[in-house]
Design a protein around this motif. Structure first.
Motif, PDB file in Angstrom:
ATOM      1  N   ASN A  96      15.823  21.070 -11.007  1.00  0.00           N
ATOM      2  CA  ASN A  96      15.692  21.561 -12.388  1.00  0.00           C
ATOM      3  C   ASN A  96      14.242  21.827 -12.802  1.00  0.00           C
ATOM      4  OD1 ASN A  96      18.426  21.534 -12.907  1.00  0.00           O
ATOM      5  ND2 ASN A  96      18.425  19.472 -13.779  1.00  0.00           N
ATOM      6  N   LEU A  97      13.306  21.606 -11.920  1.00  0.00           N
ATOM      7  CA  LEU A  97      11.892  21.763 -12.274  1.00  0.00           C
ATOM      8  C   LEU A  97      11.607  23.218 -12.642  1.00  0.00           C
ATOM      9  CD1 LEU A  97       9.177  20.209 -12.407  1.00  0.00           C
ATOM     10  CD2 LEU A  97       8.714  21.065 -10.091  1.00  0.00           C
ATOM     11  N   CYS A 144      13.844  14.462  -5.110  1.00  0.00           N
ATOM     12  CA  CYS A 144      15.295  14.481  -5.335  1.00  0.00           C
ATOM     13  C   CYS A 144      15.666  13.988  -6.739  1.00  0.00           C
ATOM     14  CB  CYS A 144      15.980  13.620  -4.259  1.00  0.00           C
ATOM     15  SG  CYS A 144      17.767  13.901  -4.129  1.00  0.00           S
ATOM     16  N   SER A 145      15.223  14.731  -7.756  1.00  0.00           N
ATOM     17  CA  SER A 145      15.477  14.322  -9.139  1.00  0.00           C
ATOM     18  C   SER A 145      15.732  15.544 -10.013  1.00  0.00           C
ATOM     19  CB  SER A 145      14.287  13.516  -9.684  1.00  0.00           C
ATOM     20  OG  SER A 145      14.135  12.302  -8.969  1.00  0.00           O
ATOM     21  N   SER A 146      16.188  15.275 -11.228  1.00  0.00           N
ATOM     22  CA  SER A 146      16.575  16.354 -12.150  1.00  0.00           C
ATOM     23  C   SER A 146      15.482  16.676 -13.167  1.00  0.00           C
ATOM     24  CB  SER A 146      17.863  15.953 -12.884  1.00  0.00           C
ATOM     25  OG  SER A 146      17.667  14.759 -13.626  1.00  0.00           O
ATOM     26  N   PHE A 147      14.279  16.204 -12.960  1.00  0.00           N
ATOM     27  CA  PHE A 147      13.201  16.430 -13.934  1.00  0.00           C
ATOM     28  C   PHE A 147      12.961  17.927 -14.148  1.00  0.00           C
ATOM     29  CE2 PHE A 147      11.562  12.458 -11.679  1.00  0.00           C
ATOM     30  CZ  PHE A 147      12.156  11.603 -12.585  1.00  0.00           C
ATOM     31  N   GLU A 148      12.792  18.300 -15.404  1.00  0.00           N
ATOM     32  CA  GLU A 148      12.396  19.674 -15.704  1.00  0.00           C
ATOM     33  C   GLU A 148      10.886  19.820 -15.702  1.00  0.00           C
ATOM     34  OE1 GLU A 148      14.172  21.087 -19.257  1.00  0.00           O
ATOM     35  OE2 GLU A 148      16.238  20.833 -18.540  1.00  0.00           O
ATOM     36  N   TYR A 166      16.420  10.322  -9.415  1.00  0.00           N
ATOM     37  CA  TYR A 166      16.924  10.346 -10.789  1.00  0.00           C
ATOM     38  C   TYR A 166      17.951  11.487 -10.848  1.00  0.00           C
ATOM     39  CZ  TYR A 166      13.200   7.370 -12.753  1.00  0.00           C
ATOM     40  OH  TYR A 166      12.367   6.329 -13.076  1.00  0.00           O
ATOM     41  N   HIS A 167      19.224  11.158 -10.782  1.00  0.00           N
ATOM     42  CA  HIS A 167      20.252  12.194 -10.716  1.00  0.00           C
ATOM     43  C   HIS A 167      20.854  12.528 -12.076  1.00  0.00           C
ATOM     44  CE1 HIS A 167      19.836  12.007  -6.443  1.00  0.00           C
ATOM     45  NE2 HIS A 167      20.292  10.763  -6.347  1.00  0.00           N
ATOM     46  N   ASP A 168      20.594  11.730 -13.079  1.00  0.00           N
ATOM     47  CA  ASP A 168      21.073  12.023 -14.431  1.00  0.00           C
ATOM     48  C   ASP A 168      20.359  13.268 -14.955  1.00  0.00           C
ATOM     49  OD1 ASP A 168      21.719  12.121 -17.111  1.00  0.00           O
ATOM     50  OD2 ASP A 168      21.540   9.959 -17.416  1.00  0.00           O
ATOM     51  N   GLU A 169      21.125  14.228 -15.438  1.00  0.00           N
ATOM     52  CA  GLU A 169      20.545  15.486 -15.914  1.00  0.00           C
ATOM     53  C   GLU A 169      19.593  15.281 -17.084  1.00  0.00           C
ATOM     54  OE1 GLU A 169      20.816  18.600 -14.624  1.00  0.00           O
ATOM     55  OE2 GLU A 169      21.815  17.625 -12.943  1.00  0.00           O
ATOM     56  N   ASN A 170      19.714  14.175 -17.804  1.00  0.00           N
ATOM     57  CA  ASN A 170      18.840  13.913 -18.950  1.00  0.00           C
ATOM     58  C   ASN A 170      17.698  12.956 -18.611  1.00  0.00           C
ATOM     59  OD1 ASN A 170      20.457  15.476 -20.751  1.00  0.00           O
ATOM     60  ND2 ASN A 170      21.925  13.768 -20.861  1.00  0.00           N
ATOM     61  N   ALA A 171      17.467  12.717 -17.340  1.00  0.00           N
ATOM     62  CA  ALA A 171      16.434  11.758 -16.930  1.00  0.00           C
ATOM     63  C   ALA A 171      15.049  12.234 -17.353  1.00  0.00           C
ATOM     64  CB  ALA A 171      16.479  11.569 -15.419  1.00  0.00           C
ATOM     65  N   ALA A 172      14.249  11.298 -17.857  1.00  0.00           N
ATOM     66  CA  ALA A 172      12.876  11.589 -18.269  1.00  0.00           C
ATOM     67  C   ALA A 172      11.905  11.130 -17.188  1.00  0.00           C
ATOM     68  CB  ALA A 172      12.570  10.874 -19.581  1.00  0.00           C
ATOM     69  N   GLU A 224       0.814  -1.210   0.000  1.00  0.00           N
ATOM     70  CA  GLU A 224       0.000   0.000   0.000  1.00  0.00           C
ATOM     71  C   GLU A 224       0.853   1.267   0.000  1.00  0.00           C
ATOM     72  OE1 GLU A 224      -2.747  -0.201   3.234  1.00  0.00           O
ATOM     73  OE2 GLU A 224      -3.761  -1.991   2.472  1.00  0.00           O
ATOM     74  N   GLU A 225       2.106   1.170   0.479  1.00  0.00           N
ATOM     75  CA  GLU A 225       3.020   2.310   0.512  1.00  0.00           C
ATOM     76  C   GLU A 225       4.385   1.834   0.033  1.00  0.00           C
ATOM     77  OE1 GLU A 225       2.867   4.676   4.165  1.00  0.00           O
ATOM     78  OE2 GLU A 225       1.088   3.536   4.743  1.00  0.00           O
ATOM     79  N   LEU A 226       5.021   2.622  -0.860  1.00  0.00           N
ATOM     80  CA  LEU A 226       6.239   2.136  -1.505  1.00  0.00           C
ATOM     81  C   LEU A 226       7.138   3.305  -1.900  1.00  0.00           C
ATOM     82  CD1 LEU A 226       7.834  -0.229  -2.868  1.00  0.00           C
ATOM     83  CD2 LEU A 226       6.403   0.148  -4.892  1.00  0.00           C
ATOM     84  N   THR A 227       8.453   3.080  -1.784  1.00  0.00           N
ATOM     85  CA  THR A 227       9.453   3.997  -2.322  1.00  0.00           C
ATOM     86  C   THR A 227      10.178   3.297  -3.465  1.00  0.00           C
ATOM     87  OG1 THR A 227       9.814   5.207  -0.255  1.00  0.00           O
ATOM     88  CG2 THR A 227      11.616   5.214  -1.853  1.00  0.00           C
ATOM     89  N   LEU A 228      10.302   3.973  -4.616  1.00  0.00           N
ATOM     90  CA  LEU A 228      10.989   3.417  -5.770  1.00  0.00           C
ATOM     91  C   LEU A 228      12.053   4.391  -6.258  1.00  0.00           C
ATOM     92  CD1 LEU A 228       8.051   1.914  -7.892  1.00  0.00           C
ATOM     93  CD2 LEU A 228       9.697   0.668  -6.471  1.00  0.00           C
ATOM     94  N   VAL A 229      13.246   3.870  -6.500  1.00  0.00           N
ATOM     95  CA  VAL A 229      14.318   4.656  -7.107  1.00  0.00           C
ATOM     96  C   VAL A 229      14.390   4.283  -8.583  1.00  0.00           C
ATOM     97  CG1 VAL A 229      15.553   4.794  -4.927  1.00  0.00           C
ATOM     98  CG2 VAL A 229      16.095   2.955  -6.514  1.00  0.00           C
ATOM     99  N   SER A 230      15.231   4.986  -9.338  1.00  0.00           N
ATOM    100  CA  SER A 230      15.246   4.809 -10.795  1.00  0.00           C
ATOM    101  C   SER A 230      15.553   3.370 -11.193  1.00  0.00           C
ATOM    102  CB  SER A 230      16.274   5.756 -11.412  1.00  0.00           C
ATOM    103  OG  SER A 230      17.564   5.556 -10.837  1.00  0.00           O
TER     104      SER A 230
END
Length: 479
Positions: free
Chosen positions: A438-439, A392-396, A366-372, A338-344
Motif C-alpha cells: 500500500n506504500l 511485508c506491511s500495509s503502511f501507506e 503489519y497486515h491490518d489495512e489500518n496499521a500505523a 545488535e541485529e533484530l527482527t520485530l513483528v507488530s
C-alpha cells in the motif's frame, strides 16, 4: 566404462589382491552412467595419499570402493552400501562428497575398520533419493569423531541423520565426544529426527558451533534435552520452513530443571516460518543468553519472542491468552542485541525499552489495512541504528510526520525542531522497503521522511506496487 581397474581372468576361490595407489590425492568420478565399481573382482585398494573423494551422477554404481564381488557371491545386504569397506582405511581422507547418486541406499557398512576415516573432516551428501540415514549405528558413528562439517540436502527419503537406537548406552564406559562444528540440513521432506536413540551419558556434541535446519516438513522435534544440554559452544542456530512443534523436548524419564541453561554461548538465533511451533522448550523456560547478538523470530505459530515482567515473576509455567510462554526476558536480552527482527506484536510489548546497541532492525508484518507506522517507537529507542528494513506491511507512508516529528498517526514528543527526531536516527545510513503493497509515497516536502532520506547512503525498494514516484526530479537533479 563399467570398471576402472579389472583383471582379465579371475579363478574361483582366488584370494583378493592388494593394490596400493600411492600418489592420488583427489579422486573425482563424475557422470559415468555405466560405471558399476572402481574395481572388478576381488581387490583390496589402499589409498595412502587420498585426501578428497567426490562421486557424482554415476547412476549404475553398486559399490564404488570396496570388494564388490561380495554382492555377486551371495553376501547380499538389505541395503547395499556405496563404500563396502571393512578392513580398508583411508588414513588421509579429509573431504567426501556424494552427489546425485539416485540408487544409493546406504553410504557405508555399520562395522567399519577402526581408523577407516579417522581424518575425515567434511561430509557432503546431496540429491541421493533412496538414502534413509547417514549414520545407522553407534559403532559406525564413533569412526567419525573428527568430522567437523556435515551437509545433507535434497535427499527425499532420508528419515534420520544419526540413528543409533540399537546401542545400550548404560553399558558404555564413557561419553563419546565429537568434534562436529557445523551441521547443515536442507530440503529433507521426510526427515523425522536429527538424532534418534540417544540416552543419558551416550554422546556429546559440545564442539558444535553452527546448525541450520531448513525446509524439513516432517521434523517435529529438533533436540532431545540431553543432546541440547551438551551443546555448550553452539553459536548459531537457524530453523526455517519446517514442521517443528518444539525446539527441545525431554527424554522419557529424564528431568531437567527450568534453571538449566541451553546453548549458553549462542550468538545468532533465527526461527523463521515455523507455523506449528508451540514452544522453545516443553517446560517453562525463559532464556537469558548473555552473548546473543542477532535474534530473528518470524511466523512461529503461537510462540512469542518476549515475555512481560508479569509473566516472568508470577505467571511462569502458564499460558497467556492462548499463547505459550515466551523465549526471552527483554531485560536480559535487549541490551546486548545488535541485529533484530520485530513483528507488530513484539512492538506493542517493547514500546518502553531502549535498544542502545542495535545496528540492524527488520520491522514489519503489519497486515491490518489500518496499521500505523510506529515512528514514535523508532525515534525513542534506537540511537545507533544503521540499517532499517521495513517489510511485508500495509503502511501507506513511512515516517509520515513532519520534520519536527509532529503530525502523522504517531506524533513524537519534545521540541518542535528538526534536530530532535533526526538526532534520534543520526546513524541511519541504509533503508530497505520490501513488500509494502500500500506504500504510495516516500518523499513529501517538509516531512520527517524527506529529512531522513537526505542522510541515507543506500536505499533499496522492492515489491511496492502502489509506489509510482520515489524522489522528486528537482532533488534528483541536485544530487
Amino acid at each position: 566404462m563399467e570398471y576402472i581397474v579389472a583383471r582379465e581372468e579371475e579363478k574361483h576361490g582366488e584370494a583378493a589382491d592388494i593394490i596400493v595407489i600411492p600418489q592420488i590425492v583427489t579422486l573425482y568420478l563424475h557422470n559415468m552412467p555405466k560405471l558399476r565399481s572402481f574395481c572388478q573382482g576381488k581387490y583390496i585398494l589402499e589409498w595412502p595419499s587420498l585426501k578428497e573423494f567426490i562421486v557424482e551422477d554415476c547412476k549404475a554404481v553398486e559399490v564404488i570402493l570396496g570388494n564388490a564381488s561380495r554382492i555377486l557371491e551371495g553376501s547380499v545386504l538389505m541395503q547395499r552400501p556405496l563404500l563396502l569397506v571393512e578392513q580398508v582405511e583411508f588414513p588421509n581422507m579429509e573431504s567426501m562428497k556424494i552427489l546425485r547418486m539416485d540408487n544409493m541406499e546406504k553410504i557405508w557398512l555399520d562395522d567399519l575398520a577402526s581408523n577407516a576415516f579417522s581424518k575425515l573432516k567434511t561430509l557432503e551428501v546431496q540429491y541421493c533419493d533412496k538414502l534413509s540415514s547417514i549414520f545407522s549405528s553407534y559403532t559406525m558413528l564413533t569412526r567419525f569423531q573428527n568430522l567437523e562439517k556435515i551437509v545433507v540436502t535434497n535427499c527425499e527419503s532420508l528419515e534420520v541423520v544419526f540413528h543409533i537406537q540399537e546401542f545400550n548406552f548404560s553399558e558404555a564406559r564413557s561419553t563419546s565426544t565429537f568434534l562436529l562444528r557445523e551441521l547443515v540440513l536442507m530440503r529433507l521432506p521426510k526427515m523425522k529426527h536429527v538424532w534418534s536413540g540417544f540416552c543419558q551419558g551416550g554422546l556429546s556434541f559440545r564442539s558444535l558451533r553452527c546448525m541450520q535446519v531448513i525446509e524439513c516438513g516432517s521434523l517435529k522435534i529438533l533436540f532431545l534435552s540431553l543432546v541440547a544440554k551438551s551443546m555448550t559452544q553452539l553459536e548459531e542456530l537457524v530453523v526455517q520452513s519446517c514442521g517443528v512443534e518444539q525446539i527441545i523436548i525431554e527424554e522419557d524419564g529424564v528431568g531437567m530443571s527450568t534453571s538449566n541453561l541451553f546453548f549458553p554461548g549462542l550468538i545468532n538465533l533465527k526461527l523463521l516460518e515455523l507455523p506449528k511451533l508451540r514452544s522453545f522448550y516443553e517446560n517453562s523456560h525463559t532464556s537469558t543468553w548473555p552473548l546473543l547478538k542477532e535474534l530473528r523470530v518470524r511466523h512461529c505459530g503461537k510462540m512469542r519472542s518476549f515475555s512481560s515482567a508479569c509473566e516472568i515473576q508470577s505467571c511462569q509455567g502458564t499460558t497467556t491468552n492462548g499463547y505459550q510462554p515466551a523465549i526471552f526476558s527483554p531485560e536480559k536480552v535487549i541490551p546486548h542485541l545488535e541485529e533484530l527482527t520485530l513483528v507488530s506484536e513484539d512492538i506493542e510489548m517493547l514500546q518502553h525499552y531502549f535498544f542502545g546497541n542495535l545496528k540492524d532492525l527488520a520491522l514489519g508484518w503489519y497486515h491490518d489495512e489500518n496499521a500505523a507506522f510506529p515512528s514514535n517507537f523508532l525515534l525513542h529507542g534506537f540511537p545507533n541504528l544503521e540499517l532499517l528494513s521495513v517489510i511485508c506491511s500495509s503502511f501507506e507512508e513511512v515516517f509520515p510526520e513532519d520534520a519536527s516529528g509532529h503530525g502523522g498517526s504517531t506524533p513524537c514528543e519534545g521540541p518542535t525542531n528538526v534536530e530532535k527526531p533526526l538526532k534520534a536516527l543520526g546513524n541511519l545510513k541504509q533503508l530497505e522497503l520490501l513488500n509494502l503493497w500500500n506504500l504510495k509515497r516516500i518523499w513529501k516536502d517538509g516531512s520527517l521522511m524527506a529529512e531522513i532520506l537526505k542522510q541515507i547512503e543506500f536505499l533499496f525498494i522492492w515489491g511496492c506496487p502502489s509506489l509510482s514516484v520515489v524522489l522528486p526530479s528537482r532533488l534528483h537533479s541536485r544530487d
